[in-house]
Design a protein around this motif. Structure first.
Motif, PDB file in Angstrom:
ATOM      1  N   PHE A   8      13.399  16.035 -12.075  1.00 65.33           N
ATOM      2  CA  PHE A   8      14.476  15.287 -11.436  1.00 65.33           C
ATOM      3  C   PHE A   8      14.606  15.629  -9.956  1.00 65.33           C
ATOM      4  O   PHE A   8      15.002  14.772  -9.161  1.00 65.33           O
ATOM      5  N   ILE A  25      15.651   4.673  -8.307  1.00 65.94           N
ATOM      6  CA  ILE A  25      16.940   4.933  -7.646  1.00 65.94           C
ATOM      7  C   ILE A  25      18.028   5.069  -8.697  1.00 65.94           C
ATOM      8  O   ILE A  25      18.857   5.984  -8.659  1.00 65.94           O
ATOM      9  N   ALA A  80      17.716   8.430 -10.585  1.00 63.09           N
ATOM     10  CA  ALA A  80      18.082   9.555  -9.722  1.00 63.09           C
ATOM     11  C   ALA A  80      19.595   9.595  -9.513  1.00 63.09           C
ATOM     12  O   ALA A  80      20.209  10.662  -9.590  1.00 63.09           O
ATOM     13  N   ARG A 106      -1.223   1.907  -7.256  1.00 65.42           N
ATOM     14  CA  ARG A 106      -0.153   2.726  -6.711  1.00 65.42           C
ATOM     15  C   ARG A 106      -0.039   4.047  -7.484  1.00 65.42           C
ATOM     16  O   ARG A 106       0.197   5.099  -6.912  1.00 65.42           O
ATOM     17  N   THR A 152      -5.049   2.698  -0.892  1.00 64.33           N
ATOM     18  CA  THR A 152      -4.863   1.326  -1.371  1.00 64.33           C
ATOM     19  C   THR A 152      -6.027   0.435  -0.918  1.00 64.33           C
ATOM     20  O   THR A 152      -6.547  -0.365  -1.688  1.00 64.33           O
ATOM     21  N   LEU A 184      12.142  13.502  -8.288  1.00 69.08           N
ATOM     22  CA  LEU A 184      12.645  12.121  -8.295  1.00 69.08           C
ATOM     23  C   LEU A 184      13.713  11.921  -7.214  1.00 69.08           C
ATOM     24  O   LEU A 184      13.654  10.968  -6.435  1.00 69.08           O
ATOM     25  N   VAL A 185      14.676  12.853  -7.156  1.00 69.68           N
ATOM     26  CA  VAL A 185      15.758  12.728  -6.173  1.00 69.68           C
ATOM     27  C   VAL A 185      15.183  12.805  -4.752  1.00 69.68           C
ATOM     28  O   VAL A 185      15.524  11.993  -3.881  1.00 69.68           O
ATOM     29  N   LYS A 228       1.524   8.336   5.903  1.00 71.39           N
ATOM     30  CA  LYS A 228       1.399   7.069   5.167  1.00 71.39           C
ATOM     31  C   LYS A 228      -0.011   6.516   5.267  1.00 71.39           C
ATOM     32  O   LYS A 228      -0.443   5.757   4.408  1.00 71.39           O
ATOM     33  N   GLY A 281       0.799  -1.210   0.000  1.00 73.86           N
ATOM     34  CA  GLY A 281       0.000   0.000   0.000  1.00 73.86           C
ATOM     35  C   GLY A 281       0.829   1.256   0.000  1.00 73.86           C
ATOM     36  O   GLY A 281       0.369   2.302  -0.461  1.00 73.86           O
ATOM     37  N   THR A 282       2.054   1.195   0.509  1.00 73.39           N
ATOM     38  CA  THR A 282       2.823   2.429   0.648  1.00 73.39           C
ATOM     39  C   THR A 282       4.153   2.379  -0.080  1.00 73.39           C
ATOM     40  O   THR A 282       4.980   3.249   0.101  1.00 73.39           O
ATOM     41  N   ARG A 330      15.206  20.495  -1.922  1.00 69.49           N
ATOM     42  CA  ARG A 330      15.114  20.908  -0.522  1.00 69.49           C
ATOM     43  C   ARG A 330      13.755  21.480  -0.148  1.00 69.49           C
ATOM     44  O   ARG A 330      13.451  21.577   1.048  1.00 69.49           O
ATOM     45  N   TYR A 339      13.215   5.502  -0.189  1.00 68.61           N
ATOM     46  CA  TYR A 339      13.957   4.267  -0.368  1.00 68.61           C
ATOM     47  C   TYR A 339      15.249   4.285   0.426  1.00 68.61           C
ATOM     48  O   TYR A 339      15.765   5.346   0.766  1.00 68.61           O
ATOM     49  N   ASN A 340      15.757   3.070   0.679  1.00 69.63           N
ATOM     50  CA  ASN A 340      17.064   2.954   1.317  1.00 69.63           C
ATOM     51  C   ASN A 340      18.048   2.374   0.327  1.00 69.63           C
ATOM     52  O   ASN A 340      17.732   1.438  -0.383  1.00 69.63           O
ATOM     53  N   PHE A 341      19.205   2.946   0.264  1.00 69.26           N
ATOM     54  CA  PHE A 341      20.236   2.382  -0.595  1.00 69.26           C
ATOM     55  C   PHE A 341      21.593   2.785  -0.065  1.00 69.26           C
ATOM     56  O   PHE A 341      21.700   3.684   0.785  1.00 69.26           O
ATOM     57  N   GLU A 344      -2.092   7.020   2.240  1.00 70.92           N
ATOM     58  CA  GLU A 344      -1.785   6.124   1.132  1.00 70.92           C
ATOM     59  C   GLU A 344      -2.354   4.739   1.390  1.00 70.92           C
ATOM     60  O   GLU A 344      -2.880   4.087   0.490  1.00 70.92           O
ATOM     61  N   GLU A 345      -2.253   4.292   2.652  1.00 66.64           N
ATOM     62  CA  GLU A 345      -2.831   2.984   2.989  1.00 66.64           C
ATOM     63  C   GLU A 345      -4.324   2.992   2.740  1.00 66.64           C
ATOM     64  O   GLU A 345      -4.885   2.039   2.181  1.00 66.64           O
ATOM     65  N   TRP A 363      12.157  12.096  -3.772  1.00 70.77           N
ATOM     66  CA  TRP A 363      11.368  10.874  -3.545  1.00 70.77           C
ATOM     67  C   TRP A 363      12.279   9.705  -3.168  1.00 70.77           C
ATOM     68  O   TRP A 363      12.037   8.995  -2.200  1.00 70.77           O
ATOM     69  N   VAL A 364      13.336   9.525  -3.962  1.00 76.97           N
ATOM     70  CA  VAL A 364      14.263   8.411  -3.729  1.00 76.97           C
ATOM     71  C   VAL A 364      14.940   8.564  -2.362  1.00 76.97           C
ATOM     72  O   VAL A 364      15.094   7.606  -1.621  1.00 76.97           O
ATOM     73  N   ARG A 371      11.212   0.584  -7.852  1.00 77.73           N
ATOM     74  CA  ARG A 371      12.131   1.206  -6.890  1.00 77.73           C
ATOM     75  C   ARG A 371      13.536   1.292  -7.457  1.00 77.73           C
ATOM     76  O   ARG A 371      14.167   2.346  -7.441  1.00 77.73           O
ATOM     77  N   PHE A 422      21.419  10.736 -12.643  1.00 76.38           N
ATOM     78  CA  PHE A 422      21.280  12.189 -12.788  1.00 76.38           C
ATOM     79  C   PHE A 422      22.241  12.915 -11.846  1.00 76.38           C
ATOM     80  O   PHE A 422      22.975  13.825 -12.256  1.00 76.38           O
ATOM     81  N   MET A 423      22.269  12.480 -10.587  1.00 72.73           N
ATOM     82  CA  MET A 423      23.165  13.103  -9.613  1.00 72.73           C
ATOM     83  C   MET A 423      24.622  12.931 -10.024  1.00 72.73           C
ATOM     84  O   MET A 423      25.430  13.839  -9.863  1.00 72.73           O
TER      85      MET A 423
END
Lengths: 305, 287
Positions: free
Chosen positions: B86, A28, A31, B190, B184, B89-90, B177, A16-17, B166, B97-99, B180-181, B92-93, A24, A34-35
């Motif tokens: 962009f 990533i 992005a 999504r 859904t 996008l940056v 969240k 859902g989220t 920023r 997300y984790n990376f 969004e739940e 959001w990522v 994903r 681009f960076m």
């Protein structure tokens, strides 16, 4: 699939989220590409170009007397401009955040104004004020004082372009913290100075340092405004960015990038300090949140308010 | 100070001024603001008044000047739009997300704020020129990104990126969240959740970031002049027109063009302020 059958509710809540894994990773990837292209490559290019002919040529370029005088002038300019704007920033934030008065919103807009003025226009206004044909031009000439095409003009233009940095950091911070602690201090008999020094300053110190390093980075790196008022006299009125331009236009690529690499290092140091401050601030907020309410940490009341 | 307690009783609007230093700090603020910003800026306006209307009009609508407006505003608009895509996008990522290396990437977003514009200018030029790291692969394909309007757009993308990231990042971090739940649970895909729930909540911030990147791009000088090639009528930005006029001792002409730019930046500043006020109402939180 087995995960879905094992714990269907958890999987659905996840779905859902967030997005499917391939979305994903694509996002990533795009992005980061681009960076990489727009931020990492230019930064890497500065150092690679500077070291193109080896460390010998690099250090030789930095030992040139003109490069040294440019470094000295840049440091002097920042040493004057940053403290001036620091005092102003603290005063403006105190007046705007701690009191209600008519025209406050307008004053805040005016404080922001230098951010939206083109650096070239910022330089031009000082030429119009102090240049040979400017308002004070004849008087200055009669008294043999040089402002434009000399160091004072460079400092003034730098002060203009870095004008709002510290005030802008402090105003929202001090507004969020409110007046309660200061009022308590005054009621308990502290003088205005004591209140500021022992109550307000510890509360705003991270924001203050943050503003100062950003202000400093811009003061040392300003190009457009300084370029208009400097007169480009080598060894006298050249700051580091202007010296980079002159060397670059003379096709002394290695020397230009060598001086530029110092400025890039300054930018990197600024980013590191900034990240450390943000990290420290987060830690304090967390510590304040973990502390029982009857014993709040003195240093971070903003988190509790 | 003596009249204040009475006032506080009758008017409950603002707390009485217990804290000292109002006159001192406000006085100094206004004085310093006047000396550094307002009086010098008024010099620009007064200098323009020494021109007749026809002279002013001729100075700000010459063919070279008009071409520079088209380039400056056009390139700034394209760069700001690319930055919106962009930048979102940056942001959001970075938020969702984790990376590996996320902290470093996050810190690096501010590089354009910290890196002097002249340094950005020469390094982008070195990359994109025909013999540069990137340029050497693009030239055989017939793509030239340096010494023409493309270069201007690229420099302005570099300069404007952190503004969008920023402004959007904190809003995304604060987004609930649960909404969004709920979307859904109610059967939204999504993509529908993004366009109907998430996007409306970040739209004001996105617009603010766009306006800030656009405003910064219009005035930008240092990073652009190295990569633009500065050909009259083709790749000459408006700030460079001002410098050119100054170098020919055409102070009045330079001032007239500068006034046009100043008016535009003031209008943009007011728009940005209004957008931020809207954003605060929208999110209901003091920003």
């Amino acid at each position: 699939m087995s995960a879905a059958t094992l714990n269907p509710s958890a999987r659905r809540a996840q779905a859902g989220t967030t997005e499917p894994a391939w979305v994903r990773y694509t996002l990533i990837g795009v992005a980061l590409t681009f960076m990489f292209l727009f931020l990492v490559l230019p930064l890497a290019a500065v150092f690679t170009e500077a070291l193109r002919k080896g460390f010998g040529a690099y250090f030789e370029a930095l030992q040139e007397p003109d490069a040294w005088s440019a470094i000295r002038l840049t440091l002097i300019t920042a040493l004057i401009a940053v403290p001036l704007n620091l005092v102003f920033g603290v005063c403006a934030a105190w007046a705007i955040a701690k009191y209600e008065f008519k025209g406050k919103a307008f004053l805040t807009t005016l404080v922001d104004l230098p951010f939206s003025v083109s650096p070239v226009v910022a330089g031009l206004i000082y030429v119009l004020m102090f240049g040979a044909q400017g308002w004070f031009g004849p008087w200055l000439q009669a008294h043999d004082i040089k402002i434009v095409f000399a160091v004072p003009g460079i400092v003034l233009a730098t002060v203009f372009v870095t004008f709002p940095f510290i005030a802008r950091e402090l105003i929202p911070l001090m507004q969020a913290q409110g007046n309660d602690e200061e009022q308590a201090a005054i009621v308990l008999g502290a003088t205005g100075w004591q209140t500021f020094w022992y109550v307000t300053l510890p509360n705003i110190k991270w924001g203050l340092i943050y503003g100062v390093i950003l202000c400093n980075a811009r003061a040392m790196g300003e190009f457009g405004a300084v370029s208009v008022v400097s007169g480009h006299i080598r060894g006298q009125t050249n700051t580091m960015p202007l010296h980079v331009e002159i060397l670059y236009n003379e096709y002394q690529s290695v020397a230009a990038f060598a001086v530029a690499s110092l400025l890039a290092l300054l930018a990197l140091v600024t980013l590191v300090i900034k990240s450390v401050i943000e990290w420290r601030h987060e830690q304090e907020l967390k510590a304040a949140a973990d502390t029982p309410p009857e014993r709040p940490l003195a240093s971070s009341p903003g988190a509790l308010a | 100070m003596t009249a204040l307690p009475e006032k506080a009783l009758t008017k409950r609007r603002a707390p009485a001024k217990v804290l000292p230093g109002f006159n001192l700090t406000l006085g100094y603020t206004v004085l310093y603001l006047s000396l550094i910003v307002l009086i010098p800026l008024s010099a620009l306006v007064f200098k323009t008044f020494t021109l007749t209307w026809d002279q002013f009009w001729a100075a700000v609508t010459g063919p070279r000047v008009m071409a520079s407006y088209r380039l400056t505003f056009g390139a700034s608009l394209i760069a700001a739009l690319i930055n919106v895509v962009f930048g979102l996008l940056v942001a959001w990522v970075l938020v969702r997300y984790n990376f590996f290396g996320k902290k470093i990437v996050d810190a690096l977003v501010d590089l354009p704020f910290a890196l002097p514009t002249a340094v950005a200018g020469i390094s982008l030029t070195a990359l994109l020129a025909g013999n540069g790291w990137v340029g050497q692969y693009l030239e055989p394909l017939g793509i030239q990104l340096a010494f023409n309007p493309n270069g201007v757009v690229i420099a302005l993308i570099f300069i404007g990126l952190p503004f969008v990231v920023r402004t959007v990042q904190p809003i995304l971090e604060d987004a609930e969240k649960e909404l969004e739940e709920a979307a859904t649970c109610l059967g939204a895909t999504r993509w529908q959740t993004f366009t109907k729930v998430i996007f409306p909540s970040i739209a004001p911030a996105l617009l603010t970031g766009f306006a800030m990147a656009f405003a910064r791009a219009i005035g930008e000088y240092g990073s652009v002049i190295f990569i633009a090639g500065n050909m009259p009528m083709i790749s000459e930005i408006t700030p460079l027109i001002i410098i050119g006029k100054l170098e020919q001792y055409d102070y009045a002409g330079a001032t007239a063009v500068a006034l046009v730019m100043l008016v535009f930046s003031f209008i943009l500043l007011l728009i940005i302020n209004a957008l931020q006020a809207w954003q605060r109402r929208h999110t209901g939180a003091p920003a």
